[in-house]
Design a protein around this motif. Structure first.
Motif, PDB file in Angstrom:
ATOM      1  N   THR A  63      -9.360  48.251  -5.946  1.00 39.06           N
ATOM      2  CA  THR A  63      -9.332  48.389  -7.307  1.00 39.06           C
ATOM      3  C   THR A  63      -8.484  47.432  -7.784  1.00 39.06           C
ATOM      4  O   THR A  63      -8.680  46.810  -8.881  1.00 39.06           O
ATOM      5  CB  THR A  63      -8.643  50.008  -7.275  1.00 39.06           C
ATOM      6  OG1 THR A  63      -9.543  50.748  -6.860  1.00 39.06           O
ATOM      7  CG2 THR A  63      -8.359  50.144  -8.917  1.00 39.06           C
ATOM      8  N   ALA A  64      -7.386  46.816  -7.077  1.00 40.39           N
ATOM      9  CA  ALA A  64      -6.396  46.076  -7.669  1.00 40.39           C
ATOM     10  C   ALA A  64      -7.206  44.501  -7.755  1.00 40.39           C
ATOM     11  O   ALA A  64      -7.175  43.910  -8.627  1.00 40.39           O
ATOM     12  CB  ALA A  64      -5.392  45.807  -6.672  1.00 40.39           C
ATOM     13  N   ALA A  65      -8.168  44.293  -6.675  1.00 39.04           N
ATOM     14  CA  ALA A  65      -8.862  43.178  -6.965  1.00 39.04           C
ATOM     15  C   ALA A  65      -9.752  43.020  -8.233  1.00 39.04           C
ATOM     16  O   ALA A  65      -9.753  41.919  -8.656  1.00 39.04           O
ATOM     17  CB  ALA A  65      -9.894  43.178  -5.792  1.00 39.04           C
ATOM     18  N   GLU A  66     -10.051  44.121  -8.754  1.00 34.91           N
ATOM     19  CA  GLU A  66     -10.851  43.992 -10.067  1.00 34.91           C
ATOM     20  C   GLU A  66     -10.070  43.349 -11.105  1.00 34.91           C
ATOM     21  O   GLU A  66     -10.384  42.817 -12.126  1.00 34.91           O
ATOM     22  CB  GLU A  66     -11.399  45.250 -10.654  1.00 34.91           C
ATOM     23  CG  GLU A  66     -12.171  46.034  -9.374  1.00 34.91           C
ATOM     24  CD  GLU A  66     -12.593  47.400  -9.698  1.00 34.91           C
ATOM     25  OE1 GLU A  66     -11.890  47.967 -10.719  1.00 34.91           O
ATOM     26  OE2 GLU A  66     -13.187  48.076  -9.010  1.00 34.91           O
ATOM     27  N   VAL A  67      -8.702  43.601 -11.265  1.00 37.10           N
ATOM     28  CA  VAL A  67      -7.795  43.191 -11.985  1.00 37.10           C
ATOM     29  C   VAL A  67      -7.248  41.841 -11.496  1.00 37.10           C
ATOM     30  O   VAL A  67      -6.626  40.801 -12.704  1.00 37.10           O
ATOM     31  CB  VAL A  67      -6.565  44.233 -12.284  1.00 37.10           C
ATOM     32  CG1 VAL A  67      -5.538  43.839 -13.323  1.00 37.10           C
ATOM     33  CG2 VAL A  67      -7.054  45.642 -12.658  1.00 37.10           C
ATOM     34  N   LEU A  68      -6.988  41.279 -10.534  1.00 33.15           N
ATOM     35  CA  LEU A  68      -6.520  40.396  -9.709  1.00 33.15           C
ATOM     36  C   LEU A  68      -7.245  39.241  -9.660  1.00 33.15           C
ATOM     37  O   LEU A  68      -7.218  38.507  -8.522  1.00 33.15           O
ATOM     38  CB  LEU A  68      -5.562  40.608  -8.837  1.00 33.15           C
ATOM     39  CG  LEU A  68      -4.242  41.589  -9.092  1.00 33.15           C
ATOM     40  CD1 LEU A  68      -3.583  41.988  -7.893  1.00 33.15           C
ATOM     41  CD2 LEU A  68      -3.297  41.138 -10.128  1.00 33.15           C
ATOM     42  N   ALA A  69      -8.499  39.107 -10.241  1.00 35.52           N
ATOM     43  CA  ALA A  69      -9.519  38.090 -10.187  1.00 35.52           C
ATOM     44  C   ALA A  69      -8.608  36.703 -10.066  1.00 35.52           C
ATOM     45  O   ALA A  69      -8.000  36.134 -10.754  1.00 35.52           O
ATOM     46  CB  ALA A  69     -10.407  38.159 -11.182  1.00 35.52           C
ATOM     47  N   GLY A  70      -9.211  35.805  -9.012  1.00 35.74           N
ATOM     48  CA  GLY A  70      -8.815  34.429  -8.758  1.00 35.74           C
ATOM     49  C   GLY A  70      -7.667  34.387  -7.944  1.00 35.74           C
ATOM     50  O   GLY A  70      -7.368  33.410  -7.454  1.00 35.74           O
TER      51      GLY A  70
END
Length: 246
Positions: A63-70
């Motif tokens: 879920t966090a990876a969706e927001v923390l792209a890059g």
């Protein structure tokens, strides 16, 4: 803690029936706090190294990876069963512990740490925060979430002589409070206690926010969301702190 007691606790968390995922909503809130603090990733620049310590089955990290792209997100857990499940959700997983030798990362190697609903399960939270402080670079971000002992409904339950939600007196079954599932909470914090604990562990507290709890009965959820505007009453505490620059 005796070796036998430590083994019992480890067996408890290796049990696949014990929940290892937090709510997606607060995982997203936590990631947004970090994303705002870090700012956008510049073209051609490397992203941050973000450790999700106690990643469980990887749901929160995904879920966090969706927001923390890059950014490079690495899931870390001591449970082999949890890591097997996490591998299906996130690209990088590492087995590691906060004690008994520490995390398998160099000092100052992480730009940020996600620490979602872990601290309440720890026998030695002081040693855990020391280890998080070690792996973070000076100025690095810590995003920690934990249940609030002083949540709005717990205040009413205590007045009625009822054991607060989130607190547990047994590792075998629930006694004297609402709910039926044992999840192994050993420590509980109020907003004031959490702020003091982080400051004493070498962190500068940037903000403590509130988040709702997914198991609040549906009719009470609007009230639970409203309580988030006053973190000291919220169900879940979301702390954003930074490692102090020596």
């Amino acid at each position: 803690m005796s070796p036998a007691a430590a083994a019992t606790l480890r067996d408890f968390y290796e049990d696949p029936a014990v929940p290892v995922a937090s709510g997606a909503g607060r995982s997203r809130r936590q990631a947004r706090l970090l994303a705002r603090a870090r700012g956008p990733v510049r073209a051609g620049a490397p992203g941050a190294t973000v450790l999700d310590i106690g990643c469980g089955d990887g749901t929160a990290a995904a879920t966090a990876a969706e927001v923390l792209a890059g950014h490079r997100l690495i899931g870390v857990d001591w449970s082999q069963d949890a890591l097997r499940r996490a591998q299906a959700r996130i690209p990088y997983v590492v087995r590691g512990e906060l004690t008994d030798g520490g995390l398998p990362f160099a000092t100052g190697s992480a730009d940020a740490v996600l620490f979602s609903e872990v601290v309440e399960h720890l026998v030695d939270p002081d040693a855990a925060l020391d280890e998080l402080h070690r792996v973070l670079r000076p100025g690095g971000h810590l995003l920690l979430s934990t249940p609030n002992l002083a949540a709005w409904y717990n205040r009413g339950l205590l007045l009625a002589g009822v054991q607060p939600v989130f607190s547990e007196v047994s590792m075998r079954r629930i006694h004297g409070r609402p709910g039926t599932q044992v999840v192994g909470h050993l420590r509980l914090y109020t907003a004031r206690a959490l702020r003091g604990f982080l400051a004493a562990s070498g962190f500068e507290v940037v903000r403590i926010a509130g988040a709702p709890y997914h198991d609040v009965p549906r009719p009470l959820r609007p009230l639970d969301r409203a309580a988030c505007h006053l973190p000291s009453l919220a169900s879940i505490l979301l702390a954003h702190a930074r490692r102090r620059r020596e």
